[in-house]
Scaffold this motif. Structure first.
Motif, PDB file in Angstrom:
ATOM      1  N   ILE A 289      31.170  50.751  50.997  1.00  0.00           N
ATOM      2  CA  ILE A 289      32.010  49.728  51.620  1.00  0.00           C
ATOM      3  C   ILE A 289      31.401  48.342  51.452  1.00  0.00           C
ATOM      4  CG2 ILE A 289      32.871  48.873  53.844  1.00  0.00           C
ATOM      5  CD1 ILE A 289      33.151  51.838  54.691  1.00  0.00           C
ATOM      6  N   GLU A 290      30.109  48.218  51.701  1.00  0.00           N
ATOM      7  CA  GLU A 290      29.462  46.910  51.623  1.00  0.00           C
ATOM      8  C   GLU A 290      29.430  46.364  50.202  1.00  0.00           C
ATOM      9  OE1 GLU A 290      28.588  45.020  54.129  1.00  0.00           O
ATOM     10  OE2 GLU A 290      29.337  46.576  55.490  1.00  0.00           O
ATOM     11  N   VAL A 291      29.194  47.237  49.231  1.00  0.00           N
ATOM     12  CA  VAL A 291      29.117  46.790  47.832  1.00  0.00           C
ATOM     13  C   VAL A 291      30.469  46.285  47.346  1.00  0.00           C
ATOM     14  CG1 VAL A 291      28.808  47.572  45.449  1.00  0.00           C
ATOM     15  CG2 VAL A 291      27.139  48.207  47.193  1.00  0.00           C
ATOM     16  N   PHE A 292      31.517  47.060  47.587  1.00  0.00           N
ATOM     17  CA  PHE A 292      32.825  46.684  47.050  1.00  0.00           C
ATOM     18  C   PHE A 292      33.520  45.607  47.875  1.00  0.00           C
ATOM     19  CE2 PHE A 292      32.194  50.562  44.676  1.00  0.00           C
ATOM     20  CZ  PHE A 292      32.756  50.246  43.448  1.00  0.00           C
ATOM     21  N   ARG A 293      33.136  45.437  49.113  1.00  0.00           N
ATOM     22  CA  ARG A 293      33.660  44.312  49.897  1.00  0.00           C
ATOM     23  C   ARG A 293      32.855  43.047  49.677  1.00  0.00           C
ATOM     24  NH1 ARG A 293      33.931  45.564  55.955  1.00  0.00           N
ATOM     25  NH2 ARG A 293      35.140  43.640  55.989  1.00  0.00           N
ATOM     26  N   GLY A 294      31.630  43.199  49.208  1.00  0.00           N
ATOM     27  CA  GLY A 294      30.739  42.051  49.082  1.00  0.00           C
ATOM     28  C   GLY A 294      30.624  41.474  47.692  1.00  0.00           C
ATOM     29  N   THR A 295      31.341  42.061  46.712  1.00  0.00           N
ATOM     30  CA  THR A 295      31.309  41.538  45.355  1.00  0.00           C
ATOM     31  C   THR A 295      32.723  41.239  44.872  1.00  0.00           C
ATOM     32  OG1 THR A 295      31.345  43.810  44.492  1.00  0.00           O
ATOM     33  CG2 THR A 295      29.195  42.763  44.735  1.00  0.00           C
ATOM     34  N   PRO A 296      32.900  40.229  44.008  1.00  0.00           N
ATOM     35  CA  PRO A 296      34.245  39.873  43.528  1.00  0.00           C
ATOM     36  C   PRO A 296      34.858  40.978  42.674  1.00  0.00           C
ATOM     37  CG  PRO A 296      32.657  38.112  43.095  1.00  0.00           C
ATOM     38  CD  PRO A 296      31.867  39.319  43.510  1.00  0.00           C
ATOM     39  N   MET A 297      36.170  41.121  42.768  1.00  0.00           N
ATOM     40  CA  MET A 297      36.863  42.137  41.987  1.00  0.00           C
ATOM     41  C   MET A 297      36.715  41.879  40.488  1.00  0.00           C
ATOM     42  SD  MET A 297      40.866  43.358  41.938  1.00  0.00           S
ATOM     43  CE  MET A 297      40.948  43.743  43.691  1.00  0.00           C
ATOM     44  N   MET A 298      36.651  40.603  40.093  1.00  0.00           N
ATOM     45  CA  MET A 298      36.494  40.289  38.675  1.00  0.00           C
ATOM     46  C   MET A 298      35.186  40.855  38.134  1.00  0.00           C
ATOM     47  SD  MET A 298      36.485  36.571  36.755  1.00  0.00           S
ATOM     48  CE  MET A 298      38.210  36.268  37.170  1.00  0.00           C
ATOM     49  N   VAL A 299      34.106  40.709  38.900  1.00  0.00           N
ATOM     50  CA  VAL A 299      32.807  41.253  38.488  1.00  0.00           C
ATOM     51  C   VAL A 299      32.870  42.770  38.445  1.00  0.00           C
ATOM     52  CG1 VAL A 299      30.361  41.403  39.075  1.00  0.00           C
ATOM     53  CG2 VAL A 299      31.591  39.255  39.436  1.00  0.00           C
ATOM     54  N   GLN A 300      33.496  43.373  39.440  1.00  0.00           N
ATOM     55  CA  GLN A 300      33.643  44.825  39.469  1.00  0.00           C
ATOM     56  C   GLN A 300      34.422  45.318  38.257  1.00  0.00           C
ATOM     57  OE1 GLN A 300      35.516  45.763  43.198  1.00  0.00           O
ATOM     58  NE2 GLN A 300      34.045  44.574  44.386  1.00  0.00           N
ATOM     59  N   ALA A 301      35.490  44.583  37.889  1.00  0.00           N
ATOM     60  CA  ALA A 301      36.327  44.996  36.772  1.00  0.00           C
ATOM     61  C   ALA A 301      35.546  44.996  35.467  1.00  0.00           C
ATOM     62  CB  ALA A 301      37.540  44.066  36.661  1.00  0.00           C
ATOM     63  N   VAL A 302      34.814  43.918  35.218  1.00  0.00           N
ATOM     64  CA  VAL A 302      34.050  43.820  33.967  1.00  0.00           C
ATOM     65  C   VAL A 302      32.963  44.885  33.918  1.00  0.00           C
ATOM     66  CG1 VAL A 302      32.527  42.353  32.597  1.00  0.00           C
ATOM     67  CG2 VAL A 302      34.528  41.361  33.721  1.00  0.00           C
ATOM     68  N   PHE A 303      32.226  45.031  35.032  1.00  0.00           N
ATOM     69  CA  PHE A 303      31.122  45.993  35.060  1.00  0.00           C
ATOM     70  C   PHE A 303      31.616  47.423  34.894  1.00  0.00           C
ATOM     71  CE2 PHE A 303      28.473  48.949  37.500  1.00  0.00           C
ATOM     72  CZ  PHE A 303      27.267  48.826  36.795  1.00  0.00           C
ATOM     73  N   LEU A 304      32.606  47.817  35.701  1.00  0.00           N
ATOM     74  CA  LEU A 304      33.077  49.199  35.668  1.00  0.00           C
ATOM     75  C   LEU A 304      33.768  49.528  34.354  1.00  0.00           C
ATOM     76  CD1 LEU A 304      34.451  49.567  39.309  1.00  0.00           C
ATOM     77  CD2 LEU A 304      32.360  50.549  38.374  1.00  0.00           C
ATOM     78  N   TYR A 305      34.533  48.573  33.819  1.00  0.00           N
ATOM     79  CA  TYR A 305      35.265  48.839  32.582  1.00  0.00           C
ATOM     80  C   TYR A 305      34.305  49.132  31.426  1.00  0.00           C
ATOM     81  CZ  TYR A 305      38.119  48.151  28.436  1.00  0.00           C
ATOM     82  OH  TYR A 305      38.739  48.327  27.228  1.00  0.00           O
ATOM     83  N   TYR A 306      33.318  48.253  31.246  1.00  0.00           N
ATOM     84  CA  TYR A 306      32.416  48.417  30.113  1.00  0.00           C
ATOM     85  C   TYR A 306      31.336  49.480  30.373  1.00  0.00           C
ATOM     86  CZ  TYR A 306      34.567  44.344  28.006  1.00  0.00           C
ATOM     87  OH  TYR A 306      35.472  43.473  27.443  1.00  0.00           O
ATOM     88  N   ALA A 307      30.973  49.673  31.642  1.00  0.00           N
ATOM     89  CA  ALA A 307      29.942  50.669  31.949  1.00  0.00           C
ATOM     90  C   ALA A 307      30.472  52.093  31.832  1.00  0.00           C
ATOM     91  CB  ALA A 307      29.392  50.426  33.352  1.00  0.00           C
ATOM     92  N   LEU A 308      31.719  52.305  32.228  1.00  0.00           N
ATOM     93  CA  LEU A 308      32.280  53.657  32.249  1.00  0.00           C
ATOM     94  C   LEU A 308      33.170  53.976  31.052  1.00  0.00           C
ATOM     95  CD1 LEU A 308      33.198  53.946  36.045  1.00  0.00           C
ATOM     96  CD2 LEU A 308      31.106  54.674  34.889  1.00  0.00           C
TER      97      LEU A 308
END
Length: 258
Positions: free
Chosen positions: A74-93
């Motif tokens: 909860i803290e990680v995904f509420r505390g980081t921007p969705m844009m950063v999450q999108a780039v990281f998760l897309y290329y990492a996975l």
């Protein structure tokens, strides 16, 4: 006047692109919100369950480990921007899942929304009078049975405005997913603006479309909320125990015999 004429010409010329963007935006926003709600129910609901005093050591350890993992999520995904999450998760996975842009976008919105939904569900559960839990427990229902049959249905109804608001937020926030080349509304608008060099007019039209989508969604959610409130039976605070007992008895739970 020239500004409005240019806006109209852009709409008439590029409306197929706008429609494609709208379809993709609504698809990832709606699907992501539904999956996020399910994820939030699992995370927030299980996290809100309190173990019995008779619970074993193993159960207590498992629950504490789960609570720690849920809190970190909860803290990680509420505390980081969705844009950063999108780039990281897309290329990492991507090497693992080999997913398409749309699937990746839905996944990003789902896990992001799930973190917010978990807190919404938790607050909805906490809004339910503790007397209902005690009444259900007096009939021999376990904490899990009480949560599923009595607490969660009421918690979701109480939290519906916040849940609906998450859908509206996802319609707008899906615009950041153009960074992973999703052909949603903002991606199409950027392409049109680059082709026509009429950036002001193109983004004005896009803003109007977003406003229209969120306004219609807000109106529909408001109608649903009013219908839910109209069908809800008003129960005095002192009668909540009796209400819980009634629900439990309807599900064929009887108090334990000594």
């Amino acid at each position: 006047m020239e500004f409005l004429t240019n806006c109209l010409n852009i709409v008439l010329r590029y409306y197929p692109s706008f429609i494609l963007g709208i379809k993709t935006t609504l698809l990832i926003a709606f699907t992501g919100t539904i999956i996020g709600l399910i994820l939030g129910l699992l995370v927030g609901g299980i996290k809100a369950i309190k173990l019995d005093k008779t619970a074993g050591t193993f159960s207590i350890i498992i629950k504490k480990v789960y609570d720690i993992i849920a809190t970190i999520y909860i803290e990680v995904f509420r505390g980081t921007p969705m844009m950063v999450q999108a780039v990281f998760l897309y290329y990492a996975l991507r090497p693992i899942f080999h997913w398409t842009y749309v699937v990746a976008a839905i996944f990003v919105i789902s896990v992001n929304t799930g973190a917010y939904m978990a807190e919404i569900v938790r607050s909805g559960i906490q809004s339910i009078d503790i007397g209902q839990t005690e009444a259900a427990r007096s009939l021999g229902m376990s904490n899990f049975q009480t949560m599923i049959n009595i607490i969660l249905p009421q918690a979701i109804k109480n939290a519906f405005p916040a849940i609906g608001n998450e859908f509206i937020v996802n319609i707008k926030d899906s615009s950041v997913l153009m960074i992973i080349s999703i052909t949603e509304l903002m991606f199409e608008a950027k392409s049109i603006a680059g082709s026509t060099y009429k950036f002001t007019e193109t983004y004005f039209v896009t803003a109007c479309i977003y406003l229209f989508l969120t306004s219609i969604t807000s109106f529909i959610l408001h109608l649903i909320e009013n219908k839910m409130n109209h069908s809800r039976t008003t129960i005095p605070q002192s009668s909540t125990n009796a209400d819980a007992l009634k629900i439990a008895k309807e599900k064929n739970y009887e108090p334990p015999v000594d």
